[in-house]
Design a protein around this motif. Structure first.
Motif, short mmCIF file in Angstrom:
data_model
loop_
_atom_site.label_atom_id
_atom_site.label_comp_id
_atom_site.label_asym_id
_atom_site.label_seq_id
_atom_site.Cartn_x
_atom_site.Cartn_y
_atom_site.Cartn_z
N VAL A 1 -9.95 3.11 -2.27
CA VAL A 1 -10.16 4.09 -1.21
C VAL A 1 -9.51 3.65 0.08
CG1 VAL A 1 -11.88 5.27 0.21
CG2 VAL A 1 -12.29 4.97 -2.24
N LYS A 2 -9.73 2.41 0.46
CA LYS A 2 -9.17 1.90 1.72
C LYS A 2 -7.64 1.96 1.71
CE LYS A 2 -11.26 -1.61 3.53
NZ LYS A 2 -11.75 -1.38 4.90
N SER A 3 -7.04 1.57 0.59
CA SER A 3 -5.58 1.54 0.53
C SER A 3 -5.00 2.96 0.48
CB SER A 3 -5.12 0.75 -0.70
OG SER A 3 -5.57 1.36 -1.90
N ILE A 4 -5.61 3.84 -0.32
CA ILE A 4 -5.09 5.21 -0.45
C ILE A 4 -5.14 5.94 0.89
CG2 ILE A 4 -5.63 7.49 -1.39
CD1 ILE A 4 -4.01 5.80 -3.27
N LEU A 5 -6.25 5.80 1.61
CA LEU A 5 -6.37 6.49 2.90
C LEU A 5 -5.34 5.97 3.90
CD1 LEU A 5 -10.25 6.76 3.34
CD2 LEU A 5 -8.63 8.60 2.85
N ALA A 6 -5.02 4.70 3.83
CA ALA A 6 -4.02 4.13 4.74
C ALA A 6 -2.61 4.51 4.31
CB ALA A 6 -4.17 2.62 4.79
N ILE A 7 -2.31 4.34 3.03
CA ILE A 7 -0.95 4.59 2.53
C ILE A 7 -0.59 6.07 2.60
CG2 ILE A 7 0.53 4.49 0.48
CD1 ILE A 7 -1.17 2.02 -0.38
N MET A 8 -1.51 6.92 2.15
CA MET A 8 -1.19 8.35 2.09
C MET A 8 -1.31 9.05 3.43
SD MET A 8 -0.15 8.49 -0.89
CE MET A 8 0.20 10.24 -0.99
N LEU A 9 -1.83 8.36 4.44
CA LEU A 9 -1.86 8.96 5.78
C LEU A 9 -0.46 9.37 6.20
CD1 LEU A 9 -3.71 9.61 8.22
CD2 LEU A 9 -3.14 7.35 9.12
N HIS A 10 0.47 8.48 5.97
CA HIS A 10 1.88 8.82 6.24
C HIS A 10 2.65 9.08 4.95
CE1 HIS A 10 1.88 4.47 5.44
NE2 HIS A 10 3.06 4.69 4.90
N GLY B 1 -9.85 -10.01 5.69
CA GLY B 1 -10.64 -8.80 5.90
C GLY B 1 -9.86 -7.61 6.44
N ASN B 2 -8.52 -7.70 6.51
CA ASN B 2 -7.71 -6.59 7.01
C ASN B 2 -6.54 -6.37 6.04
OD1 ASN B 2 -6.56 -4.57 8.51
ND2 ASN B 2 -5.88 -5.89 10.19
N PRO B 3 -6.81 -5.80 4.87
CA PRO B 3 -5.79 -5.70 3.82
C PRO B 3 -4.57 -4.88 4.19
CG PRO B 3 -7.71 -4.37 3.27
CD PRO B 3 -8.09 -5.22 4.45
N MET B 4 -4.70 -3.95 5.12
CA MET B 4 -3.57 -3.10 5.50
C MET B 4 -2.93 -3.54 6.80
SD MET B 4 -4.06 -1.41 2.82
CE MET B 4 -2.62 -0.39 2.96
N ALA B 5 -3.08 -4.82 7.13
CA ALA B 5 -2.54 -5.35 8.39
C ALA B 5 -1.03 -5.25 8.47
CB ALA B 5 -2.99 -6.80 8.58
N VAL B 6 -0.37 -5.10 7.31
CA VAL B 6 1.09 -5.01 7.32
C VAL B 6 1.58 -3.85 8.17
CG1 VAL B 6 1.12 -3.58 5.23
CG2 VAL B 6 3.12 -4.94 5.83
N TYR B 7 0.75 -2.79 8.27
CA TYR B 7 1.16 -1.62 9.05
C TYR B 7 1.01 -1.81 10.55
CZ TYR B 7 1.33 0.90 4.62
OH TYR B 7 1.64 1.32 3.36
N SER B 8 0.36 -2.89 10.97
CA SER B 8 0.17 -3.13 12.40
C SER B 8 1.17 -4.12 12.96
CB SER B 8 -1.26 -3.63 12.65
OG SER B 8 -1.48 -4.86 11.98
N MET B 9 2.13 -4.52 12.14
CA MET B 9 3.13 -5.49 12.59
C MET B 9 4.19 -4.80 13.45
SD MET B 9 3.62 -7.59 9.02
CE MET B 9 4.88 -8.66 9.73
#
Length: 321
Positions: A209-218, A144-152
């Motif tokens: 949407v979830k991935s684009i907002l996370a990836i393109m934030l930076h 349930g946390n697909p972008m967890a890679v960014y919190s490592m």
């Protein structure tokens, strides 16, 4: 003295003076003073002997350019620093506009290659991103946390590591321009395919949407800086490949002096992008509106500083000239 002999005897010197204009990285004020004295001496001779000749007008423009720069460099170090970022870099960006456009086109093309390859073959991301990364991300999606890679990892360590890595990638992308523009193109291809495969990996799983907002934030700043570094590298390579009326070495040095300013401009962009990735992207529960605002603000900055401001500075310089 015949005009042809006069031009032949001094042409190489004048070409070297042309290289000094707009260059604060490799040229000292003393160099400009010496060049100004020599050019004004040649101008005085030309005005006497060949008053209606195009070479007289050329020398007059050259002398005016040197005079303008000598006046500007009487300012304080702080004003020179401000001028570097507000005038010299935008003018260099304008001069590198063709390389930047090529860089953007190459990058976007290979983003599409990565995307279509992933749509056509579900295992393609494993080839590009590696099995361990794909398996880890699949596990994150299931939890349930697909972008967890960014919190490592710790925030500060992530910020520093990302900054160093991105700046190194941009410098390598630029330096490969020495080995002709195709070297830089190779790195743009690799980055483009990776981005296309990475984004499409989430799209096919209904996480656009979830991935684009996370990836393109930076990524708005980070990917823009990679493209800009690529444009600088292509400009460097083209200076060697297409010298025009200059010798190959003169053309290369001119391209290097302008493109290095474009490359330097990406360093603060990479630092800000790494700061966002290290301290904000990891918080995937941040409101979508906030993330969208950051993305749009980042995009507005890139368009203003690397498109609109260079055009304005060029028009201002042309009007003065």
């Amino acid at each position: 003295m015949q005009e042809a002999v006069f031009i032949r005897n001094h042409l190489e010197k004048w070409k070297q003076v042309e290289l000094m204009l707009g260059d604060t990285v490799f040229t000292t004020p003393d160099d400009r003073v010496k060049a100004y004295n020599e050019v004004t001496s040649d101008l005085a001779f030309a005005q006497t002997q060949y008053p209606s000749s195009p070479i007289t007008a050329y020398l007059n423009d050259l002398a005016l350019g040197l005079h303008r720069e000598l006046y500007q460099h009487k300012h304080t170090p702080w004003s020179q620093f401000v001028r570097f970022w507000t005038h010299e870099v935008p003018l260099s960006v304008y001069g590198a506009r063709h390389g930047l456009l090529i860089s953007l086109s190459v990058f976007l093309f290979f983003v599409l290659v990565g995307a279509f390859s992933t749509f056509g073959d579900a295992d393609f991301p494993r080839v590009i991103l590696g099995d361990s990364y794909v398996d880890m991300t699949l596990g994150n999606i299931e939890s349930g946390n697909p972008m967890a890679v960014y919190s490592m990892g710790p925030q500060l360590a992530s910020f520093l590591g990302i900054t160093i890595n991105n700046i190194m990638v941009s410098f390598v992308t630029y330096i490969m321009g020495i080995f002709t523009s195709f070297g830089t193109g190779y790195y743009l291809m690799n980055n483009g395919i990776m981005v296309g495969a990475f984004v499409t990996f989430f799209i096919v799983r209904g996480l656009f949407v979830k991935s684009i907002l996370a990836i393109m934030l930076h990524g708005t700043l980070e990917l823009s800086a990679i493209v800009i570094a690529g444009g600088a590298g292509i400009t460097l390579g083209n200076g060697w490949l297409f010298p025009g009326t200059y010798s190959r070495m003169e053309s290369f040095l001119m391209a290097a002096r302008h493109s290095i300013k474009v490359l330097i401009s990406t360093i603060p962009v990479f630092i800000i992008a790494a700061f966002i990735e290290g301290f904000f992207t990891r918080y995937t529960d941040i409101g979508d509106v906030f993330r969208l605002m950051v993305i749009l603000a980042s995009l507005a900055f890139v368009v203003f500083y690397y498109v609109l401001l260079p055009i304005k500075r060029h028009r201002d310089e042309s009007a003065v000239g």
